[in-house]
Structures are given as structure tokens and as C-alpha cells.
Write a protein that holds these residues in place. Structure first.
Motif, PDB file in Angstrom:
ATOM      1  N   ASP A  73       3.126  11.228 -75.879  1.00 49.35           N
ATOM      2  CA  ASP A  73       4.352  11.041 -75.107  1.00 49.35           C
ATOM      3  C   ASP A  73       5.292  12.233 -75.308  1.00 49.35           C
ATOM      4  O   ASP A  73       5.789  12.473 -76.406  1.00 49.35           O
ATOM      5  N   PRO A  74       5.545  13.023 -74.244  1.00 49.24           N
ATOM      6  CA  PRO A  74       6.349  14.242 -74.432  1.00 49.24           C
ATOM      7  C   PRO A  74       7.765  13.936 -74.907  1.00 49.24           C
ATOM      8  O   PRO A  74       8.378  14.745 -75.605  1.00 49.24           O
ATOM      9  N   GLU A  75       8.287  12.768 -74.543  1.00 46.90           N
ATOM     10  CA  GLU A  75       9.650  12.466 -74.970  1.00 46.90           C
ATOM     11  C   GLU A  75       9.711  12.251 -76.484  1.00 46.90           C
ATOM     12  O   GLU A  75      10.637  12.693 -77.154  1.00 46.90           O
ATOM     13  N   LEU A  76       8.682  11.570 -77.018  1.00 49.03           N
ATOM     14  CA  LEU A  76       8.635  11.335 -78.463  1.00 49.03           C
ATOM     15  C   LEU A  76       8.418  12.636 -79.224  1.00 49.03           C
ATOM     16  O   LEU A  76       8.886  12.802 -80.332  1.00 49.03           O
ATOM     17  N   GLN A  77       7.693  13.559 -78.585  1.00 47.94           N
ATOM     18  CA  GLN A  77       7.419  14.845 -79.235  1.00 47.94           C
ATOM     19  C   GLN A  77       8.679  15.562 -79.639  1.00 47.94           C
ATOM     20  O   GLN A  77       8.746  16.186 -80.681  1.00 47.94           O
ATOM     21  N   VAL A  78       9.702  15.462 -78.785  1.00 47.03           N
ATOM     22  CA  VAL A  78      10.905  16.241 -79.088  1.00 47.03           C
ATOM     23  C   VAL A  78      12.007  15.427 -79.765  1.00 47.03           C
ATOM     24  O   VAL A  78      12.956  15.987 -80.280  1.00 47.03           O
ATOM     25  N   THR A  79      11.896  14.088 -79.776  1.00 42.26           N
ATOM     26  CA  THR A  79      13.012  13.332 -80.332  1.00 42.26           C
ATOM     27  C   THR A  79      12.723  12.692 -81.680  1.00 42.26           C
ATOM     28  O   THR A  79      13.645  12.394 -82.412  1.00 42.26           O
ATOM     29  N   LEU A  80      11.455  12.442 -81.983  1.00 44.08           N
ATOM     30  CA  LEU A  80      11.154  11.732 -83.224  1.00 44.08           C
ATOM     31  C   LEU A  80      10.263  12.553 -84.150  1.00 44.08           C
ATOM     32  O   LEU A  80       9.370  13.270 -83.694  1.00 44.08           O
ATOM     33  N   CYS A  81      10.505  12.391 -85.444  1.00 46.90           N
ATOM     34  CA  CYS A  81       9.648  13.056 -86.421  1.00 46.90           C
ATOM     35  C   CYS A  81       8.372  12.220 -86.600  1.00 46.90           C
ATOM     36  O   CYS A  81       8.283  11.110 -86.082  1.00 46.90           O
ATOM     37  N   SER A  82       7.412  12.723 -87.364  1.00 46.44           N
ATOM     38  CA  SER A  82       6.152  11.988 -87.475  1.00 46.44           C
ATOM     39  C   SER A  82       6.334  10.659 -88.224  1.00 46.44           C
ATOM     40  O   SER A  82       5.664   9.677 -87.939  1.00 46.44           O
ATOM     41  N   PHE A  83       7.290  10.604 -89.154  1.00 49.71           N
ATOM     42  CA  PHE A  83       7.544   9.336 -89.861  1.00 49.71           C
ATOM     43  C   PHE A  83       8.032   8.288 -88.863  1.00 49.71           C
ATOM     44  O   PHE A  83       7.520   7.162 -88.820  1.00 49.71           O
ATOM     45  N   CYS A  84       8.993   8.655 -88.045  1.00 50.44           N
ATOM     46  CA  CYS A  84       9.559   7.688 -87.098  1.00 50.44           C
ATOM     47  C   CYS A  84       8.554   7.309 -86.012  1.00 50.44           C
ATOM     48  O   CYS A  84       8.557   6.175 -85.536  1.00 50.44           O
ATOM     49  N   VAL A  85       7.697   8.241 -85.623  1.00 45.48           N
ATOM     50  CA  VAL A  85       6.643   7.889 -84.662  1.00 45.48           C
ATOM     51  C   VAL A  85       5.697   6.884 -85.316  1.00 45.48           C
ATOM     52  O   VAL A  85       5.326   5.869 -84.722  1.00 45.48           O
TER      53      VAL A  85
END
Ligand SMILES: [Zn+2]
Ligand SMILES: [Zn+2]
Length: 264
Positions: free
Chosen positions: A214-226
Motif C-alpha cells: 500500500d503506497p500510502e502506508l509506505q510513506v506514513t507508517l514505520c515497519s513497527f506500526c505496519v
């Protein structure tokens, strides 16, 4: 405060107050990052996600309920942060639920709303900051009263609080000089949060994020939050998904990161 070391069978007990508490709230994500174990089983990782996300929710809540002025939107956000915090404990960390968790999650938003509805003030007005200095002032004010125990305006406490009011509010409001009020509010959110490349939790958004579809998650969330997204979704719903329930119920090894001890 000095942490007290206890035998491994007892959970570690820490009491951090004031500035130290704020620092822990601000940078707790670093603490959780040190608790990550390579090749950890899924259930332990899920509980780490829950704990890390609960700490993040508590930090955001602390940033809101320590404000002296607030508004409806902030109150709603406060309630939603604390509901997340509470549900994460209920669903994933039931053994660490206690009276403090309940007070944070239930009593604070209740009184924050009451203070706002009745007085238009933020919960930060009941700050205990400088309470010893305040107590000392009040004690010396007592000398200036006639110490009357009568009811009504002659009562010593009426006189004390009248003085308090004059000094803290009336004189400030009616003074021609600029207000000397200097807020004690110390932000719990790290200053780099909100700048591109950083997640809301405080972590840097790393290159491994490029693997997220998901490109939106790529820029807004870190790997922990994902990684924590499913945990958060369960907590928002207030129940475990069947997959998550199955994962937690079949877990043979669980880790309580605050104990640092493997329980088998
Ligand atoms: Zn946040
Ligand atoms: Zn994050």
C-alpha cells in the motif's frame, strides 16, 4: 526515581514521575525496539506490538489531557486514544491490567469531558505540578487570615482561596503588564514527529517500508506500526479476529517484555 530490581518471578516495578515520566512517554518506542528478538514467535511479537502501541496511545493521550485549554476535537481524540489503550490491555495484555490502567482509560476521559463541559477548561488545570510550592504558599497565607472556623466568607479557607484567586487570576487578568503565566506544558510527542520520513510513533520510516504494497502506508507508517495494524484493528473493534484469537490461544511461549523473562 531509581528503578527497583526484583527477583525474576516478580514483575519489575518502576515509578517514573515528572520529567522522567515525560521522557519515557516521548521515547518509549526506543525501549520497545530493544525488546525485539530475531525469529520471535508470532504471539510474542503480537504482544510486543500491543504494548508498543499502547505506549504510543498513552503518549498521545498524555499530550492532550495535560493541556489547560482544549476543544471538542481534542477531547474526541483523547477518548479514542484511551479506548485503544484500554482495549489493547484487555485483549492482548490482560495480566497487566490494573487500577492505574483503568484510571487512565476510564476516569481521565470522564473527568476531562466533565471539566470541559462545565468549565470549558482542559484537564491540565488539575496539574499537580509544583504542588509542594503551592502547599507552602497556602500554609503561609493561613497566617494572614483571622483563622476563623465560622461558616461563610469569614472562614479561613474562604479567605485563603480568595487570596489564591486574586493572585492567580484576578491580578493577572487586570494587570496592564503582559501575562507572566508560563505554561508547564511539556510536549510528550517528539519534535521530529510530523516531519516527512518519520512515523507518528517517533520511528524513522525505513527503507524496508518499500516492501509494503500500500503506497500510502509506505510513506506514513514505520515497519513497527505496519506490523501492528492488525492488533490495532482488533483493539478498535474491541474483539480479536478469529485468526488472532487462534494465534494467541495456541501460543506456547509468551514473553512479558517488562519482565524480560521467558515464560514457558
Ligand atoms: Zn500518535
Ligand atoms: Zn510507527
Amino acid at each position: 526515581m531509581m528503578p527497583t530490581l526484583q527477583p525474576a518471578t516478580q514483575p519489575a516495578s518502576f515509578r517514573l514521575i515528572g520529567e522522567h515520566g515525560i521522557k519515557l512517554a516521548k521515547y518509549s518506542y526506543r525501549l520497545f525496539d530493544t525488546l525485539v528478538i530475531p525469529n520471535e514467535d508470532k504471539a510474542s511479537r503480537v504482544r510486543l506490538y500491543a504494548l508498543g502501541t499502547a505506549a504510543h496511545a498513552l503518549r498521545d493521550a498524555g499530550a492532550l489531557f495535560n493541556k489547560v485549554t482544549t476543544d471538542e476535537a481534542e477531547l474526541n481524540k483523547l477518548e479514542s486514544c484511551l479506548e485503544l489503550y484500554y482495549n489493547l490491555h484487555c485483549l492482548f495484555l490482560p495480566e497487566s491490567g490494573n487500577l492505574t490502567v483503568w484510571t487512565m482509560a476510564k476516569a481521565i476521559p470522564y473527568y476531562a469531558r466533565k471539566l470541559y463541559d462545565e468549565y470549558g477548561a482542559g484537564y491540565g488545570v488539575v496539574s499537580m505540578q509544583e504542588k509542594e510550592a503551592k502547599n507552602a504558599t497556602i500554609k503561609s497565607d493561613l497566617k494572614l487570615t483571622n483563622r476563623s472556623k465560622e461558616e461563610g466568607e469569614l472562614n479561613k479557607f474562604h479567605q485563603i482561596f480568595h487570596m489564591e484567586y486574586m493572585r492567580a487570576f484576578w491580578l493577572e487578568e487586570h494587570s496592564p503588564s503582559p501575562s507572566r503565566y508560563n505554561p508547564h506544558f511539556n510536549c510528550r510527542v517528539p519534535s521530529h514527529v510530523g516531519t516527512p520520513g518519520y512515523c507518528d510513533c517517533g520511528r524513522e520510516i525505513g527503507e524496508e517500508q518499500l516492501a509494503v504494497e500500500d503506497p500510502e502506508l509506505q510513506v506514513t507508517l514505520c515497519s513497527f506500526c505496519v506490523g501492528a495494524l492488525e492488533v490495532v484493528a482488533c483493539a478498535r473493534e474491541g474483539e480479536l479476529t478469529p485468526d488472532m484469537a487462534c494465534l494467541l490461544s495456541t501460543a506456547k511461549v509468551s514473553i512479558n517484555p517488562l519482565k524480560g523473562v521467558l515464560e514457558i
